[in-house]
Design a protein around this motif. Structure first.
Motif, PDB file in Angstrom:
ATOM      1  N   ASN A 226       0.837  -1.202   0.000  1.00 56.92           N
ATOM      2  CA  ASN A 226       0.000   0.000   0.000  1.00 56.92           C
ATOM      3  C   ASN A 226       0.872   1.253   0.000  1.00 56.92           C
ATOM      4  N   ASN A 227       0.591   2.173  -0.917  1.00 55.43           N
ATOM      5  CA  ASN A 227       1.361   3.416  -0.978  1.00 55.43           C
ATOM      6  C   ASN A 227       1.240   4.212   0.316  1.00 55.43           C
ATOM      7  N   VAL A 228       0.010   4.348   0.795  1.00 59.10           N
ATOM      8  CA  VAL A 228      -0.236   5.063   2.053  1.00 59.10           C
ATOM      9  C   VAL A 228      -1.098   4.152   2.917  1.00 59.10           C
ATOM     10  N   LEU A 229      -0.578   3.821   4.097  1.00 62.26           N
ATOM     11  CA  LEU A 229      -1.271   2.878   4.967  1.00 62.26           C
ATOM     12  C   LEU A 229      -1.331   3.430   6.375  1.00 62.26           C
ATOM     13  N   LEU A 230      -2.533   3.428   6.938  1.00 66.83           N
ATOM     14  CA  LEU A 230      -2.737   3.905   8.296  1.00 66.83           C
ATOM     15  C   LEU A 230      -3.193   2.745   9.170  1.00 66.83           C
ATOM     16  N   PHE A 231      -2.371   2.393  10.148  1.00 66.14           N
ATOM     17  CA  PHE A 231      -2.786   1.430  11.161  1.00 66.14           C
ATOM     18  C   PHE A 231      -3.529   2.259  12.193  1.00 66.14           C
ATOM     19  N   MET A 232      -4.796   1.919  12.435  1.00 70.88           N
ATOM     20  CA  MET A 232      -5.639   2.758  13.283  1.00 70.88           C
ATOM     21  C   MET A 232      -6.610   1.919  14.101  1.00 70.88           C
ATOM     22  N   LYS A 233      -7.279   2.586  15.031  1.00 71.78           N
ATOM     23  CA  LYS A 233      -8.347   1.938  15.791  1.00 71.78           C
ATOM     24  C   LYS A 233      -9.657   2.294  15.104  1.00 71.78           C
ATOM     25  N   GLY A 234     -10.338   1.283  14.583  1.00 68.50           N
ATOM     26  CA  GLY A 234     -11.576   1.507  13.847  1.00 68.50           C
ATOM     27  C   GLY A 234     -11.286   1.619  12.360  1.00 68.50           C
ATOM     28  N   SER A 235     -12.227   2.241  11.644  1.00 72.08           N
ATOM     29  CA  SER A 235     -12.097   2.407  10.196  1.00 72.08           C
ATOM     30  C   SER A 235     -12.176   3.902   9.878  1.00 72.08           C
TER      31      SER A 235
ATOM     32  N   GLN B  62     -12.296   4.707  16.068  1.00 70.53           N
ATOM     33  CA  GLN B  62     -12.645   4.333  17.439  1.00 70.53           C
ATOM     34  C   GLN B  62     -11.833   5.088  18.487  1.00 70.53           C
ATOM     35  N   CYS B  63     -11.039   6.080  18.074  1.00 69.15           N
ATOM     36  CA  CYS B  63     -10.371   6.936  19.052  1.00 69.15           C
ATOM     37  C   CYS B  63     -10.085   8.288  18.402  1.00 69.15           C
ATOM     38  N   GLY B  64      -9.913   9.290  19.230  1.00 70.00           N
ATOM     39  CA  GLY B  64      -9.701  10.650  18.737  1.00 70.00           C
ATOM     40  C   GLY B  64      -8.455  10.798  17.880  1.00 70.00           C
ATOM     41  N   PHE B  65      -7.398  10.075  18.253  1.00 72.82           N
ATOM     42  CA  PHE B  65      -6.146  10.182  17.503  1.00 72.82           C
ATOM     43  C   PHE B  65      -6.300   9.591  16.102  1.00 72.82           C
ATOM     44  N   SER B  66      -6.989   8.453  16.017  1.00 74.11           N
ATOM     45  CA  SER B  66      -7.240   7.839  14.707  1.00 74.11           C
ATOM     46  C   SER B  66      -8.129   8.749  13.871  1.00 74.11           C
ATOM     47  N   SER B  67      -9.127   9.346  14.521  1.00 75.39           N
ATOM     48  CA  SER B  67     -10.035  10.257  13.836  1.00 75.39           C
ATOM     49  C   SER B  67      -9.266  11.443  13.255  1.00 75.39           C
ATOM     50  N   ARG B  68      -8.348  11.991  14.044  1.00 75.94           N
ATOM     51  CA  ARG B  68      -7.551  13.126  13.589  1.00 75.94           C
ATOM     52  C   ARG B  68      -6.647  12.722  12.420  1.00 75.94           C
ATOM     53  N   ALA B  69      -6.046  11.544  12.505  1.00 79.17           N
ATOM     54  CA  ALA B  69      -5.173  11.067  11.430  1.00 79.17           C
ATOM     55  C   ALA B  69      -5.942  10.940  10.118  1.00 79.17           C
ATOM     56  N   VAL B  70      -7.150  10.377  10.185  1.00 80.51           N
ATOM     57  CA  VAL B  70      -8.003  10.227   9.005  1.00 80.51           C
ATOM     58  C   VAL B  70      -8.376  11.597   8.446  1.00 80.51           C
ATOM     59  N   ALA B  71      -8.735  12.537   9.330  1.00 75.43           N
ATOM     60  CA  ALA B  71      -9.124  13.882   8.892  1.00 75.43           C
ATOM     61  C   ALA B  71      -7.975  14.573   8.151  1.00 75.43           C
TER      62      ALA B  71
ATOM     63  N   GLU C 192      -4.932   9.187  -1.020  1.00 75.39           N
ATOM     64  CA  GLU C 192      -5.608   7.898  -1.201  1.00 75.39           C
ATOM     65  C   GLU C 192      -4.878   6.946  -0.278  1.00 75.39           C
ATOM     66  N   PHE C 193      -5.603   6.412   0.706  1.00 78.50           N
ATOM     67  CA  PHE C 193      -4.935   5.547   1.673  1.00 78.50           C
ATOM     68  C   PHE C 193      -5.775   4.340   2.031  1.00 78.50           C
ATOM     69  N   GLU C 194      -5.084   3.322   2.478  1.00 78.03           N
ATOM     70  CA  GLU C 194      -5.733   2.127   3.005  1.00 78.03           C
ATOM     71  C   GLU C 194      -5.548   2.168   4.514  1.00 78.03           C
ATOM     72  N   SER C 195      -6.396   1.422   5.218  1.00 77.76           N
ATOM     73  CA  SER C 195      -6.251   1.388   6.668  1.00 77.76           C
ATOM     74  C   SER C 195      -6.356  -0.044   7.168  1.00 77.76           C
ATOM     75  N   VAL C 196      -5.771  -0.266   8.327  1.00 78.50           N
ATOM     76  CA  VAL C 196      -5.860  -1.551   9.013  1.00 78.50           C
ATOM     77  C   VAL C 196      -6.420  -1.255  10.399  1.00 78.50           C
ATOM     78  N   ASP C 197      -7.540  -1.901  10.724  1.00 75.71           N
ATOM     79  CA  ASP C 197      -8.156  -1.734  12.039  1.00 75.71           C
ATOM     80  C   ASP C 197      -7.481  -2.684  13.022  1.00 75.71           C
ATOM     81  N   VAL C 198      -6.633  -2.134  13.888  1.00 77.25           N
ATOM     82  CA  VAL C 198      -5.885  -2.978  14.822  1.00 77.25           C
ATOM     83  C   VAL C 198      -6.794  -3.615  15.875  1.00 77.25           C
ATOM     84  N   LEU C 199      -8.011  -3.072  16.050  1.00 76.43           N
ATOM     85  CA  LEU C 199      -8.933  -3.649  17.029  1.00 76.43           C
ATOM     86  C   LEU C 199      -9.457  -5.009  16.563  1.00 76.43           C
ATOM     87  N   GLN C 200      -9.351  -5.265  15.270  1.00 72.53           N
ATOM     88  CA  GLN C 200      -9.839  -6.530  14.710  1.00 72.53           C
ATOM     89  C   GLN C 200      -8.807  -7.657  14.801  1.00 72.53           C
ATOM     90  N   ASP C 201      -7.568  -7.307  15.150  1.00 73.26           N
ATOM     91  CA  ASP C 201      -6.502  -8.308  15.128  1.00 73.26           C
ATOM     92  C   ASP C 201      -5.477  -7.996  16.220  1.00 73.26           C
TER      93      ASP C 201
END
Length: 108
Positions: free
Chosen positions: A16-25, A30-39, A47-56
């Protein structure tokens, strides 16, 4: 952390060119820091992909060892670890993050 988890994380980062490991999607952070990163990424038109660390749980723990960084979210651009939400915010405010994404061909 198992070599298998390490290999899975490496494969995600590499594919993935741009990948964000985050809480939620990106739609439901699922957290303010992840929300800010997405914003920030959305604002920059990345254009980015994300991995929800809460799922794994393996990835949730493994990513901290992988990057030697204790917190989530974590941003990777073209295989390189950029940082967490505080670093993203600083880089965004200075214009550095937009430049990095443009330079790597990862922003609109």
């Amino acid at each position: 952390m198992t070599d298998d988890t390490q290999a899975r994380i490496q494969a995600l980062v590499d594919s993935n060119n741009v990948l964000l490991f985050m809480k939620g999607s990106p739609l439901f952070p699922q957290c303010g820091f992840s929300s800010r990163a997405v914003a920030i990424l959305n604002h920059l038109g990345a254009e980015f992909e994300s991995v929800d660390v809460l799922q794994d749980q393996g990835i949730r723990q493994g990513i901290k060892e992988f990057s030697d960084w204790p917190t989530i979210p974590q941003l990777y651009v073209k295989g390189e670890f950029v940082g967490g939400s505080d670093i993203m915010m600083e880089m965004f405010e200075s214009g550095e993050l937009g430049e990095l994404l443009a330079e790597k061909g990862a922003a609109a």
